[in-house]
Design an enzyme around this catalytic site. Structure first.
Site, mmCIF file in Angstrom:
data_model
loop_
_atom_site.group_PDB
_atom_site.id
_atom_site.type_symbol
_atom_site.label_atom_id
_atom_site.label_comp_id
_atom_site.label_asym_id
_atom_site.label_seq_id
_atom_site.Cartn_x
_atom_site.Cartn_y
_atom_site.Cartn_z
ATOM 1 N N CYS A 1 -22.226 53.847 -21.879
ATOM 2 C CA CYS A 1 -22.135 54.825 -22.967
ATOM 3 C C CYS A 1 -23.138 55.962 -22.734
ATOM 4 O O CYS A 1 -22.954 56.762 -21.834
ATOM 5 C CB CYS A 1 -22.338 54.147 -24.324
ATOM 6 S SG CYS A 1 -21.699 55.135 -25.683
ATOM 7 N N GLU B 1 -20.651 45.070 -22.724
ATOM 8 C CA GLU B 1 -21.559 43.994 -23.152
ATOM 9 C C GLU B 1 -21.105 43.347 -24.460
ATOM 10 O O GLU B 1 -21.550 42.250 -24.797
ATOM 11 C CB GLU B 1 -22.996 44.515 -23.274
ATOM 12 C CG GLU B 1 -23.326 45.304 -24.537
ATOM 13 C CD GLU B 1 -22.830 46.751 -24.500
ATOM 14 O OE1 GLU B 1 -22.165 47.132 -23.515
ATOM 15 O OE2 GLU B 1 -23.106 47.494 -25.465
ATOM 16 N N HIS C 1 -18.383 49.918 -24.024
ATOM 17 C CA HIS C 1 -19.478 48.932 -24.092
ATOM 18 C C HIS C 1 -18.982 47.544 -23.672
ATOM 19 O O HIS C 1 -18.647 46.724 -24.538
ATOM 20 C CB HIS C 1 -20.027 48.856 -25.525
ATOM 21 C CG HIS C 1 -20.914 49.994 -25.901
ATOM 22 N ND1 HIS C 1 -22.278 49.955 -25.741
ATOM 23 C CD2 HIS C 1 -20.631 51.209 -26.425
ATOM 24 C CE1 HIS C 1 -22.802 51.093 -26.168
ATOM 25 N NE2 HIS C 1 -21.831 51.871 -26.583
#
Ligand SMILES: [Mn+2]
Length: 239
Positions: free
Chosen positions: A109, A216, A214
């Site tokens: 990001c 994660e 994202h």
């Protein structure tokens, strides 16, 4: 030895009387699950940066506030969000060393945006007003982090396609800025259907990879594979 992944912390300047530094645990979990050790950095004296660089097997640049537009030669517009000049300086210095020494970098990001700036690229300071799109790229940053907002096409002949092994991926989208012009030596590795660049990588560096989404936040195979490839590369550097 497990590879040590340097991660500059974000700054939360509220409450004003007691600012905090923080990282979302999703980053920690993703790094640890892939076999790395996260090492969080506050705001070290820039004179000490070489000592930190020696510890660095990999560099993770997290999401966060907007990079300062002066870094790519623009005046800050009212549509630009909060900035953190100290974090910009630290991340760009670490990135400089990581690029010079072929140390793996994963930029997520804001991290992708900082990476693009490092190589001379520019950003839209605000997608809704500068890159009108039928796709909504900015979901709620605290409550909708796992929400699928759009798909991305993973482009052929890229590190990203070798790692993810999919042609399309449904992703979250928690950003109001995006890449306007691509930095030198970078190639686009993913695009959303409106043509916005959602993935980048350096063409010569062994693993300098960024995504606008994202990963994660997800526990699926492509997301795990991305962190896995990053840590595997970092492991090679560390030995
Ligand atoms: Mn997006």
């Amino acid at each position: 030895m497990k590879p040590k992944i340097l991660i500059p912390l974000a700054l939360a300047d509220t409450p004003k009387e007691s600012p905090r530094m923080f990282a979302r645990t999703a980053y920690t979990t993703a790094i640890e699950r892939a076999g790395g050790i996260p090492l969080f950095l506050a705001r070290p004296d820039m004179e000490d940066i070489m000592e930190l660089v020696e510890l660095m097997d990999g560099l993770l640049l997290m999401g966060g506030v907007d990079p300062h537009p002066s870094l790519y030669g623009e005046k800050i517009l009212p549509v630009c969000g909060d900035v953190d000049a100290g974090r910009d300086t630290l991340e760009l210095a670490l990135l400089n060393h990581a690029v010079e020494m072929n140390i793996p970098v994963l930029g997520l990001c804001r991290g992708l945006q900082v990476m693009n700036i490092h190589f001379g690229g520019t950003l839209y300071q605000d997608i809704p007003s500068q890159f009108p799109s039928i796709i909504k790229h900015e979901s709620h940053a605290t409550t909708e982090r796992k929400r699928i907002m759009h798909s991305v096409e993973i482009l052929p002949d890229t590190i990203l396609t070798n790692v993810l092994r999919v042609k399309h991926l449904d992703v979250n989208s928690i950003h109001h800025q995006g890449i306007k012009t691509l930095g030198n030596g970078l190639r686009a590795s993913a695009k959303s259907p409106d043509g916005l660049i959602e993935g980048i990588e350096h063409t010569l560096h062994p693993f300098c990879v960024g995504t606008q989404w994202h990963p994660e936040e997800f526990d699926d195979t492509p997301s795990r594979s991305l962190f896995g490839a990053f840590i595997e590369k970092a492991n090679t550097v560390g030995t």
